[in-house]
Design an enzyme around this catalytic site. Structure first.
Site, PDB file in Angstrom:
ATOM      1  CB  VAL A  27      -0.965   0.004   1.210  1.00 35.35           C
ATOM      2  CG1 VAL A  27      -1.764   1.309   1.251  1.00 35.35           C
ATOM      3  CG2 VAL A  27      -1.912  -1.189   1.137  1.00 35.35           C
ATOM      4  CB  CYS A  28       3.946   2.147   1.861  1.00 34.06           C
ATOM      5  SG  CYS A  28       3.366   1.841   3.544  1.00 34.06           S
ATOM      6  CB  THR A  29       4.800   0.560  -3.187  1.00 34.46           C
ATOM      7  OG1 THR A  29       5.779  -0.042  -2.326  1.00 34.46           O
ATOM      8  CG2 THR A  29       5.396   0.745  -4.569  1.00 34.46           C
TER       9      THR A  29
ATOM     10  CG  LEU B 266       5.640   7.497  -0.524  1.00 35.61           C
ATOM     11  CD1 LEU B 266       4.677   6.902   0.497  1.00 35.61           C
ATOM     12  CD2 LEU B 266       7.073   7.345  -0.041  1.00 35.61           C
TER      13      LEU B 266
END
Length: 231
Positions: free
Chosen positions: A55-57, A60
């Site tokens: 999810v973080c990828t 960002l």
């Protein structure tokens, strides 16, 4: 100043209107002193739980895609997680590859907070999300800071829910407009829509401040608090 946490304990935090801490930290672009980094610009600081996670990828990468839109609004972007600068730099290649871009660096820096000192100071840790060593991870926090270095908006998402960066642009548009004019933005507002005259303004003051005119929505109470204008 503190925010309540589970089990009756407390942890430091920051509230709307507080001056944002002028912290120093290592980042992917070197050592940063936050107020110097912002200068006279607006700022958005957003944290994520870990590098090299799904999810973080996506988040960002989306932030990178929209970096030009934030720049148009004179907003400086900076991210944060508990990973090291080295991990951040290596992960940036994955993030930009997800965007289908050949670049290997993000258009904004990432803060390395491996000791969790800044995360604790800002109340960013998620008590339910922990690493393999049982240490709390950073939640998906968003802080918008004004040119006066004061906190204008904060949003906290759990690790399982990715943010909507288009919505963050929308709220920044609202914050910047309402900082300049004595108006508020109604539900689902977007730039170009009508805004609402704040209740503290008299009808006479509103007529002077808003030459495009003010319209009032009639309601059963007979009160005239629903006043709209074009900014």
């Amino acid at each position: 100043m503190s925010l309540s946490c589970r089990g009756g304990s407390t942890m430091p935090g920051i509230l709307l209107g507080d001056e944002f801490p002028n912290f120093e930290a290592d980042t992917t672009v070197g050592r940063v002193k936050f107020h110097d980094f912002l200068g006279k610009s607006w700022g958005i600081l957003f944290s994520h739980p870990r590098d090299f996670t799904p999810v973080c990828t996506t988040e960002l990468a989306r932030a990178a895609k929209l970096s030009g839109e934030f720049a148009k609004r004179d907003v400086k972007m900076i991210a944060l997680s508990i990973d090291s600068v080295e991990d951040h730099i290596n992960w940036c290649k994955d993030v930009m590859a997800f965007n289908g871009e050949g670049k290997s660096t993000l258009p904004y820096p990432i803060i390395a907070d491996h000791k969790r000192e800044l995360s604790v100071q800002l109340g960013m840790l998620d008590p339910d999300e922990r690493d393999k060593d049982g240490m709390a991870l950073t939640a998906r926090c968003v802080f918008v800071i004004g040119p006066d270095k004061k906190l204008k908006l904060s949003i906290l998402y759990p690790a399982t829910t990715g943010r909507n960066f288009d919505e963050l642009l929308r709220v920044i548009d609202s914050l910047q407009l309402t900082a300049r004019k004595k108006v508020a933005t109604p539900v689902d507002w977007k730039p170009g829509d009508k805004v609402m005259v704040i209740p503290s303004l008299s009808d006479a003051e509103a007529a002077t401040l808003f030459p495009n005119g003010v319209t009032t929505k009639e309601v059963p109470s007979g009160k005239t608090y629903l006043r709209f204008t074009q900014p």
